[in-house]
Motif scaffolding. Sequence first.
Motif: not given
Lengths: 278, 306
Positions: A68-69, A71-73, A75-76, A226-228
């Motif tokens: 999840d982490v 994937k979110e990164a 996406w960002n 907020v992570e990339t």
Amino acid sequence: MKQGRTAKGSDFKRYPGFVQLAVLCLLILYAPLIVVAIYSFNASTSITLWGGFSFRWYYDVFFGPEADVLKEAAWNSIVIAITAATVATAFATSAAMGMLRAGRFRGQRVSFALISLPLMVPEIVTAVATLIFFNSIGFDRGLMTIVVAHTVFCIPFAYLPIAARLEGISGIYEQAALDLYATKWEAFRLVLFPLMAPGILSGFLLAFIISLDDFIITNFVKGAGVETLPTAIYGAIRTGIEPNILAVSTLLLFVSILLVTLSWLIGRMGSNDKPLTE
Amino acid sequence: MAGGAASGGASVSSAYASVRGWLLGPSWVTIVIFMLLPVLLMAVYSFLTKEFRGGVIWDFSLAAYDQFFFDRGLFGDEPPKIQWTYIIIYLRSMAQAAGATILCLVIGFPTAYFIATRPEKTRTIWLFLVTIPYWVNLLIRTVSMRFLIRDSGPINEWLIGIGLIDDPIRMINTNFAVQIGLFYSYLPFMVLPIYAAVERYNFALSEAAADLYADRWVTLRYVLLPSVAPGIAAGCILVFVPSLGAFLAPDLLGGAKNFMIGSLVEEQFKGAAGNWPFGAACAMVLLSMVLVAVFFYARAQGRAEG
């Protein structure tokens, strides 16, 4: 010693040892990347002992506890890269027109220096300066600050291939359009733009990669939480390199190589149409 | 309107002269507001007073530069001595950056020359292969290097496996690792500009030198090198400048003991121990060093162009 005289053909061009050094250069550049790519397919939990070929770490990237982490990164990263690269490419295209299609003007060199400024200032300095700037105007750090910071350093990367392309296009095309009563906008949209398209696309892709890859500036201007992808990878390896990080790295590596190849092919595609240069 | 166009030639490239400001405006404004202004603001911040939870108090102070250059004892009341801690970090960074530049030149020049003397097709492939790492994520490249050279990494495992060594060679967290990391990071930056220079070089000059009984090394020294010097200078500046301010290589390969400028600056902006004015001052010193290097480079290039 005086063998240069007796040598045939282009032998004076050849230097002993240069071939070996060139091969060594490629070996140095690629060996670490290839080793990481190989080990990302390692079935063993021990990171360096080879336990057979397996996709388990790739499975882990997409469905494991950190999925999840990551994937979110990811996406960002993609949202930031698309936004920053799009804006930067639009600005850079416009700037290339202003530099190369608007005649000579005073301050042309200053203008070029300004556009390439983000390339000359060391990244860490840009990072500090941008952080201070957003802080002093009371702008909350987050996705938005990353997008703005990325747009700035993407401009010169988009500008260079676009300007190189535009330089190779003769002025007779837009002049013919203008003579036939096209407006300036029509002459750009219907005549120049299609001719410039390979350069613009190539510039966009390079800006996209540069944004996707950035770590230092992002690390400074991102807000907490907020992570990339690069900052997430950096955060993960602080505690040691896990096999799933090798898999993520290999994926990102693959995306970069794909985009560079694409950009390069598009750039070449255009440059083969010689007539454009008169 | 149509009549004016008959002049052709010179007028063709100025079709958009009347909207020049609008065309250049967006890029100018973006870079001035979000790049130039922040750098100036950073200069201002370096003269402010630090706030303890990160940030600044708007009071003029030379404390940041004083802390950088002078040691006034624990309570700040002793006569100032030169503070070597930070100066040494800067000198070490310069030495590391210079080392990386030399290593890159030693490998990069022959490679660039070799590529430039290939036939058209092979040249394109070589060039492409050198260009790819330039665009690959620097973080991932540095992580790969860290993976490769760590104590239980592939290099040590293989060396032990073939029985050459019994205990792993300590490479990670040394100056040597940082040096290799910088060299590896910026190698393509050296090859590409030198390639561009050698590609424009007129090989008839080398042939003429050969005809006049110069051996190839004499030709290299007195004919080729002076001709491609601007490309070499460009490559050196492209390696030296980012190496000097590098963060990832010293951070991931050097560990806590092998501090470079990048880590020193970064530390000032992280957490409560941070000191923003001091960090800004450190960045200003770095920026000044880079500007000096770029100035000398620009002057040398200007002289070369005549």
